[in-house]
Write a protein that holds these residues in place. Sequence first.
Motif, PDB file in Angstrom:
ATOM      1  N   PRO A 165       0.785  -1.176  -0.065  1.00  0.00           N
ATOM      2  CA  PRO A 165      -0.102   0.129  -0.001  1.00  0.00           C
ATOM      3  C   PRO A 165       0.874   1.256  -0.027  1.00  0.00           C
ATOM      4  CG  PRO A 165       0.363  -0.922   2.240  1.00  0.00           C
ATOM      5  CD  PRO A 165       0.951  -1.792   1.379  1.00  0.00           C
ATOM      6  N   LEU A 166       0.159   2.342  -0.258  1.00  0.00           N
ATOM      7  CA  LEU A 166       0.851   3.642  -0.360  1.00  0.00           C
ATOM      8  C   LEU A 166       1.560   3.870   0.858  1.00  0.00           C
ATOM      9  CD1 LEU A 166       1.613   6.208  -1.916  1.00  0.00           C
ATOM     10  CD2 LEU A 166      -0.663   7.021  -1.279  1.00  0.00           C
ATOM     11  N   GLY A 167       0.785   3.461   2.122  1.00  0.00           N
ATOM     12  CA  GLY A 167       1.549   4.050   3.347  1.00  0.00           C
ATOM     13  C   GLY A 167       2.715   3.304   3.599  1.00  0.00           C
ATOM     14  N   ASP A 209       8.995  -7.202  -2.704  1.00  0.00           N
ATOM     15  CA  ASP A 209       9.444  -6.131  -1.793  1.00  0.00           C
ATOM     16  C   ASP A 209       8.308  -6.185  -0.786  1.00  0.00           C
ATOM     17  OD1 ASP A 209      10.319  -4.052  -0.348  1.00  0.00           O
ATOM     18  OD2 ASP A 209      10.563  -2.630  -1.804  1.00  0.00           O
ATOM     19  N   ALA A 210       8.601  -6.670   0.284  1.00  0.00           N
ATOM     20  CA  ALA A 210       7.457  -6.724   1.608  1.00  0.00           C
ATOM     21  C   ALA A 210       7.971  -5.822   2.415  1.00  0.00           C
ATOM     22  CB  ALA A 210       7.492  -8.005   2.020  1.00  0.00           C
ATOM     23  N   SER A 211       8.833  -4.799   2.137  1.00  0.00           N
ATOM     24  CA  SER A 211       9.286  -3.712   3.243  1.00  0.00           C
ATOM     25  C   SER A 211       8.267  -2.731   3.553  1.00  0.00           C
ATOM     26  CB  SER A 211      10.607  -3.102   2.949  1.00  0.00           C
ATOM     27  OG  SER A 211      10.439  -2.272   1.770  1.00  0.00           O
ATOM     28  N   CYS A 212       8.268  -2.022   4.772  1.00  0.00           N
ATOM     29  CA  CYS A 212       7.293  -1.072   5.121  1.00  0.00           C
ATOM     30  C   CYS A 212       7.607   0.028   6.065  1.00  0.00           C
ATOM     31  CB  CYS A 212       5.928  -1.723   5.474  1.00  0.00           C
ATOM     32  SG  CYS A 212       4.649  -0.571   5.732  1.00  0.00           S
ATOM     33  N   SER A 213       7.530   1.030   5.783  1.00  0.00           N
ATOM     34  CA  SER A 213       7.987   2.214   6.686  1.00  0.00           C
ATOM     35  C   SER A 213       7.228   1.942   8.186  1.00  0.00           C
ATOM     36  CB  SER A 213       7.765   3.574   6.097  1.00  0.00           C
ATOM     37  OG  SER A 213       8.564   3.844   4.918  1.00  0.00           O
ATOM     38  N   GLY A 214       8.073   2.272   9.287  1.00  0.00           N
ATOM     39  CA  GLY A 214       7.606   1.962  10.540  1.00  0.00           C
ATOM     40  C   GLY A 214       7.812   0.772  10.870  1.00  0.00           C
ATOM     41  N   ALA A 215       8.034  -0.339  10.145  1.00  0.00           N
ATOM     42  CA  ALA A 215       7.928  -1.747  10.526  1.00  0.00           C
ATOM     43  C   ALA A 215       9.208  -2.171  11.784  1.00  0.00           C
ATOM     44  CB  ALA A 215       8.381  -2.748   9.160  1.00  0.00           C
ATOM     45  N   ASP A 216       8.564  -3.124  12.627  1.00  0.00           N
ATOM     46  CA  ASP A 216       9.841  -3.471  13.354  1.00  0.00           C
ATOM     47  C   ASP A 216       9.723  -5.131  13.350  1.00  0.00           C
ATOM     48  OD1 ASP A 216       7.744  -4.661  15.079  1.00  0.00           O
ATOM     49  OD2 ASP A 216       7.360  -2.701  16.115  1.00  0.00           O
ATOM     50  N   THR A 217      10.191  -5.746  14.266  1.00  0.00           N
ATOM     51  CA  THR A 217      10.592  -7.190  13.903  1.00  0.00           C
ATOM     52  C   THR A 217       9.291  -7.708  14.341  1.00  0.00           C
ATOM     53  OG1 THR A 217      11.222  -7.494  16.452  1.00  0.00           O
ATOM     54  CG2 THR A 217      13.150  -7.411  14.702  1.00  0.00           C
ATOM     55  N   THR A 218       8.430  -7.279  14.935  1.00  0.00           N
ATOM     56  CA  THR A 218       6.937  -8.047  15.246  1.00  0.00           C
ATOM     57  C   THR A 218       6.270  -8.064  13.609  1.00  0.00           C
ATOM     58  OG1 THR A 218       5.643  -5.952  15.679  1.00  0.00           O
ATOM     59  CG2 THR A 218       6.870  -7.197  17.542  1.00  0.00           C
ATOM     60  N   HIS A 219       6.578  -7.058  12.686  1.00  0.00           N
ATOM     61  CA  HIS A 219       5.723  -7.029  11.460  1.00  0.00           C
ATOM     62  C   HIS A 219       6.119  -8.248  10.548  1.00  0.00           C
ATOM     63  CE1 HIS A 219       4.943  -2.787  13.153  1.00  0.00           C
ATOM     64  NE2 HIS A 219       3.771  -3.661  13.280  1.00  0.00           N
ATOM     65  N   THR A 247       3.165 -10.444  11.712  1.00  0.00           N
ATOM     66  CA  THR A 247       1.712  -9.939  12.075  1.00  0.00           C
ATOM     67  C   THR A 247       1.672  -8.596  11.256  1.00  0.00           C
ATOM     68  OG1 THR A 247       2.711  -8.034  13.701  1.00  0.00           O
ATOM     69  CG2 THR A 247       1.825 -10.297  14.309  1.00  0.00           C
ATOM     70  N   ALA A 248       0.461  -8.403  10.595  1.00  0.00           N
ATOM     71  CA  ALA A 248      -0.003  -7.346   9.764  1.00  0.00           C
ATOM     72  C   ALA A 248       0.406  -5.854  10.389  1.00  0.00           C
ATOM     73  CB  ALA A 248      -1.422  -7.485   9.349  1.00  0.00           C
ATOM     74  N   GLN A 249       0.677  -4.997   9.512  1.00  0.00           N
ATOM     75  CA  GLN A 249       1.033  -3.553   9.950  1.00  0.00           C
ATOM     76  C   GLN A 249      -0.231  -2.518   9.389  1.00  0.00           C
ATOM     77  OE1 GLN A 249       5.067  -2.285   8.764  1.00  0.00           O
ATOM     78  NE2 GLN A 249       4.745  -0.366   9.517  1.00  0.00           N
ATOM     79  N   ASP A 250      -0.819  -2.050  10.410  1.00  0.00           N
ATOM     80  CA  ASP A 250      -1.600  -0.915   9.792  1.00  0.00           C
ATOM     81  C   ASP A 250      -0.836   0.417   9.516  1.00  0.00           C
ATOM     82  OD1 ASP A 250      -4.089  -2.281  10.196  1.00  0.00           O
ATOM     83  OD2 ASP A 250      -4.088  -2.168  12.139  1.00  0.00           O
ATOM     84  N   VAL A 251      -1.246   0.757   8.123  1.00  0.00           N
ATOM     85  CA  VAL A 251      -0.711   2.004   7.606  1.00  0.00           C
ATOM     86  C   VAL A 251      -1.618   3.068   7.128  1.00  0.00           C
ATOM     87  CG1 VAL A 251       1.753   0.889   7.186  1.00  0.00           C
ATOM     88  CG2 VAL A 251      -0.021   0.859   5.419  1.00  0.00           C
ATOM     89  N   ARG A 281      -3.190  -1.598   4.812  1.00  0.00           N
ATOM     90  CA  ARG A 281      -2.801  -2.515   5.570  1.00  0.00           C
ATOM     91  C   ARG A 281      -1.586  -3.223   5.001  1.00  0.00           C
ATOM     92  NH1 ARG A 281      -5.458  -6.857   9.954  1.00  0.00           N
ATOM     93  NH2 ARG A 281      -5.489  -4.859  11.293  1.00  0.00           N
ATOM     94  N   ASN A 282      -0.383  -3.553   5.489  1.00  0.00           N
ATOM     95  CA  ASN A 282       0.742  -4.309   4.886  1.00  0.00           C
ATOM     96  C   ASN A 282       0.658  -5.715   5.473  1.00  0.00           C
ATOM     97  OD1 ASN A 282       2.890  -4.458   3.162  1.00  0.00           O
ATOM     98  ND2 ASN A 282       4.393  -4.561   4.842  1.00  0.00           N
ATOM     99  N   ARG A 283       0.486  -6.591   4.699  1.00  0.00           N
ATOM    100  CA  ARG A 283       0.475  -8.099   5.236  1.00  0.00           C
ATOM    101  C   ARG A 283       1.738  -8.605   6.139  1.00  0.00           C
ATOM    102  NH1 ARG A 283      -0.710 -11.495   0.142  1.00  0.00           N
ATOM    103  NH2 ARG A 283      -0.700 -13.184   1.805  1.00  0.00           N
ATOM    104  N   PRO A 284       1.664  -9.410   6.992  1.00  0.00           N
ATOM    105  CA  PRO A 284       2.907 -10.128   7.581  1.00  0.00           C
ATOM    106  C   PRO A 284       4.100  -9.950   6.552  1.00  0.00           C
ATOM    107  CG  PRO A 284       0.992 -11.069   8.470  1.00  0.00           C
ATOM    108  CD  PRO A 284       0.487 -10.370   7.379  1.00  0.00           C
TER     109      PRO A 284
END
Length: 291
Positions: free
Chosen positions: A54-56, A79-89, A92-96, A100-103
């Motif tokens: 996603p754009l976020g 490329d599954a990377s996402c700004s704001g991600a930490d090791t839990t992501h 687990t999915a990340q709301d942006v 939402r970025n999938r795990p």
Amino acid sequence: MRTRRFLLTTVLAALAMIASSLTAAAATRSFQRYVALGDSYTAGPLIPLPRLDPLGCGRSTANYPALLAQALHVRSYTDASCSGADTTHMTTAQDVLLGRNRPQFDALRTDTDLVTLGIGGNDYGVFGAAIGTCPGLRASDPTGNPCERHFTVDGVDTLKAAIARIQPNVTEVLKGIHQRSPGAKVLVIGYPRIAPARGYCPDVLPFANGDYAWLNSVEVALNHALAKAAAEDGDASYVDTFGPSLGHDACAPRGVAWINGKDLDLLAAADYHPFRTGMAGVAAVTLSTLR
């Protein structure tokens, strides 16, 4: 005009060297299915042109995974990377914003043969705490180290104490990668330097003078934790980008700097994040590791 022309020549020469490194390294190893995992230093927010999935997440089409995939001529690239991600992501999915970025582990397959991992700086809020706190403390003691003192409690540097807890998190992430992609070459990508080894540029990097050395020491500790995680894993390799980024910190001239300073640039980079030149530099260092 002469200064501007000299700077342009220097930038073009640097990009030519990077391109040469990419071409030479790409011919040395063959990979078919590449997956990139990571946070904003992997995603490359605001580096043209952004992806929308996603754009976020702020994924750029010119981040180091994209450049690496292009140079390696891989058959499949995710490329599954996402700004704001930490090791839990990773699991687990990340709301942006706007989605939402999938795990990130969802991108891994049993036939994935190359994985890059750039993660850790957001665990326990380490990166956000440093850039969110230090600039506001400079005015209280411009030549001192107010930020280091702020984060030191009863003689303990609380940011470095948090960093010590990041290493086992990354070790666990590496274990998860091997379980899902047992045949993959796995690279742990370090973080490039933000502050110069010497000198100051408060208009660009508004930390107190004495906090420049401390910021470097925090980054060294973080990268040491990543290197240790890779070493203890035994089946992953650490890619040092801190050393190679010497002279390419936020204080370097535009076009030479790998990292942006405090001013967000909607057409180039988020504040305190990599420029395209930084992504090209990290890609070149990563390819050299693959030789």
